[in-house]
Design a protein around this motif. Structure first.
Motif, PDB file in Angstrom:
ATOM      1  N   GLY A 276      -4.270   9.290  -0.508  1.00 45.76           N
ATOM      2  CA  GLY A 276      -5.555   9.982  -0.440  1.00 45.76           C
ATOM      3  C   GLY A 276      -5.652  11.194  -1.342  1.00 45.76           C
ATOM      4  O   GLY A 276      -6.549  12.012  -1.192  1.00 45.76           O
TER       5      GLY A 276
ATOM      6  N   ALA B 270       0.424   7.244   3.080  1.00 37.64           N
ATOM      7  CA  ALA B 270      -0.796   8.045   3.254  1.00 37.64           C
ATOM      8  C   ALA B 270      -0.680   9.389   2.562  1.00 37.64           C
ATOM      9  O   ALA B 270      -1.677   9.947   2.092  1.00 37.64           O
ATOM     10  CB  ALA B 270      -1.066   8.241   4.745  1.00 37.64           C
ATOM     11  N   ARG B 271       0.545   9.913   2.433  1.00 35.39           N
ATOM     12  CA  ARG B 271       0.710  11.251   1.847  1.00 35.39           C
ATOM     13  C   ARG B 271       0.319  11.307   0.378  1.00 35.39           C
ATOM     14  O   ARG B 271       0.070  12.386  -0.166  1.00 35.39           O
ATOM     15  CB  ARG B 271       2.140  11.748   2.053  1.00 35.39           C
ATOM     16  CG  ARG B 271       3.202  11.040   1.244  1.00 35.39           C
ATOM     17  CD  ARG B 271       4.580  11.626   1.491  1.00 35.39           C
ATOM     18  NE  ARG B 271       5.013  11.408   2.848  1.00 35.39           N
ATOM     19  CZ  ARG B 271       5.738  10.353   3.244  1.00 35.39           C
ATOM     20  NH1 ARG B 271       6.074   9.421   2.364  1.00 35.39           N
ATOM     21  NH2 ARG B 271       6.105  10.218   4.490  1.00 35.39           N
TER      22      ARG B 271
ATOM     23  N   LYS C 154       0.829  -1.205   0.000  1.00 38.03           N
ATOM     24  CA  LYS C 154       0.000   0.000   0.000  1.00 38.03           C
ATOM     25  C   LYS C 154       0.868   1.261   0.000  1.00 38.03           C
ATOM     26  O   LYS C 154       1.914   1.297   0.641  1.00 38.03           O
ATOM     27  CB  LYS C 154      -0.935   0.000   1.215  1.00 38.03           C
ATOM     28  CG  LYS C 154      -2.095  -0.987   1.058  1.00 38.03           C
ATOM     29  CD  LYS C 154      -3.113  -0.852   2.178  1.00 38.03           C
ATOM     30  CE  LYS C 154      -4.299  -1.768   1.916  1.00 38.03           C
ATOM     31  NZ  LYS C 154      -5.312  -1.676   2.990  1.00 38.03           N
TER      32      LYS C 154
END
Length: 328
Positions: free
Chosen positions: A17, A13-14, A10
Motif C-alpha cells: 500500500g 501489506a507493509r 501478493k
C-alpha cells in the motif's frame, strides 16, 4: 496496467500500500516544468562536493586493504572514536565509543533500526507534524502506529514572514495523544521541513513528559551543525532524559556527502545494543572506506575551520535566496 498477482504472489501489506513518496512527486514536477533549468529545493541534495580533506581521505582509504573489506557491524573503531570525541564536549560524561555509538548505513537506516529494535505491532509512535515523510514507512514496517501531534504555526503566519521558532508545540494535545501503547516519540531538531530549532524549554518539557510516561525519545539531529540560534541536544538535559534518548546523526548532512550513506546513533548501552542488533540483521555493516573518510572528517573538521565555514556559507545562501524572493 499491471496484471493482478495470484494470491500466493501478493506482496506483504507493509509494502503493497505504499504511496508515491514526496521526493518522486517533487522531482517529477520539477522535470515537467516548462522553465528549465530549475532549482529543485524539494530534496536535501547538495550541488557541490564535500571539502577536499574529506574527499582525499576517501581516496586514501580505497588504497587500504582493510578499508575494502567488511567493517565490524557496529562500525569502524576509528569512526566510533571520532564521533565519541566530537560529541563528548556536549555531553555530561565521556561517551564510550564501543557501548554508546553504533554506525549505520545513513541516518534513515539508523532510524529504521531503532524502530525495528523497539516497536512491535500495535505500539504507538508520536511524531510532530509536519515531518520527514520517511518516518511513516519506517514506523509502519515493524507494525507501529503513527500518532501525529501538530506543530502550530503563528496565527498570522499566512500574512507575514515569520521565524520557524514561532511554530510551537501544543503540549495539551501531546499529553492527550499519549496512551498505554505509546512506546516512542520522534523529535527532529533542527527541523525538516520547518527549520525550527526546538528551544531548551520545549525540549525539557517534552523530556519530562517522556520520563513521566517511560517513552523512548528518538531525536533526529541530522542537521546538528546547521543552526543559527542556541541549539540544545535533548539527551544532555538530565540523566533521566538521557536514559530514554537515542540521538541520530548523519555524515551525509555534515559533510555534504548524502550519497555516502554513513550515519550513526548515540545512546545509553541499554538502548543502543538493541539498535545495533537490528542494524546487523538489516544490512550487517556499512561502507568501509567511507566510514574511514568520515572519521578523518571529524578529526580534522575543527582544524580546518569546517563547522564555522558550513554555517557561514549556508547563511549566505539563505540571505541571497531571501533577497531574490523579495526582489521577485
Amino acid at each position: 496496467m499491471a496484471a493482478e498477482l495470484p494470491a500466493k504472489l501478493k506482496p506483504a501489506a507493509r509494502v503493497a500500500g505504499q504511496r508515491q513518496d514526496v521526493w518522486s512527486i517533487i522531482n517529477e514536477a520539477a522535470a515537467a516544468s516548462p522553465k528549465q533549468p530549475i532549482v529543485n529545493m524539494g530534496q536535501g541534495f547538495f550541488g557541490y562536493n564535500p571539502p577536499p580533506f574529506i574527499i582525499n581521505a576517501a581516496k586514501d582509504a580505497l588504497n587500504r586493504v582493510d578499508c575494502n573489506q567488511y567493517s565490524p557491524t557496529k562500525g569502524r573503531p576509528r569512526l566510533k572514536r571520532a564521533i565519541a570525541d566530537a560529541y563528548t564536549p556536549f555531553w555530561s560524561h565521556k561517551l564510550d565509543p564501543d557501548a554508546e555509538v553504533t554506525i549505520t548505513t545513513g541516518a534513515n537506516e539508523g532510524m529504521l533500526s531503532a524502530f525495528m529494535a523497539f516497536i512491535e505491532p500495535g505500539d504507538e509512535v508520536i511524531i510532530f507534524e509536519p515531518f520527514f515523510d520517511q518516518y511513516i514507512s519506517n514506523i509502519e514496517m515493524p507494525g507501529g502506529k503513527i500518532v501525529c501531534v501538530p506543530l502550530a504555526p503563528p496565527k498570522d503566519g499566512a500574512r507575514r514572514t515569520c521565524s520557524s521558532a514561532e511554530w510551537t508545540v501544543d503540549f495539551e494535545k501531546m499529553e492527550k495523544a499519549i496512551t498505554p501503547k505509546t512506546k516512542m516519540i520522534v523529535i527532529n531538531t533542527p527541523h525538516n521541513p520547518v527549520g525550527k530549532v526546538f528551544s531548551k524549554e520545549e525540549l525539557q518539557r517534552i523530556g519530562d513528559i517522556c520520563v513521566k510516561n517511560e517513552i523512548i525519545i528518538l531525536s533526529d539531529e541530522v542537521y546538528d551543525r546547521l543552526y543559527y540560534v542556541p541549539f540544545t541536544r535533548i539527551a544532555t538535559l538530565s540523566p533521566e532524559i538521557e536514559r530514554l534518548t537515542l540521538t541520530v546523526g548523519s555524515a551525509g548532512k555534515n559533510f555534504y556527502a548524502t550519497g555516502w550513506r554513513v550515519g550513526w546513533l548515540m545512546g545509553p548501552p541499554h538502548l543502543i545494543k538493541y539498535v545495533s542488533a537490528a542494524h546487523t540483521r538489516i544490512c550487517y555493516s556499512s561502507v568501509s572506506p567511507l566510514q574511514e573518510a568520515c572519521a578523518v572528517g571529524f578529526e580534522q573538521a575543527e582544524e580546518e575551520g569546517f563547522w564555522d565555514e558550513t554555517v557561514r556559507d549556508m547563511r549566505g545562501k539563505m540571505a541571497r535566496f531571501n533577497e531574490s524572493q523579495d526582489a521577485g
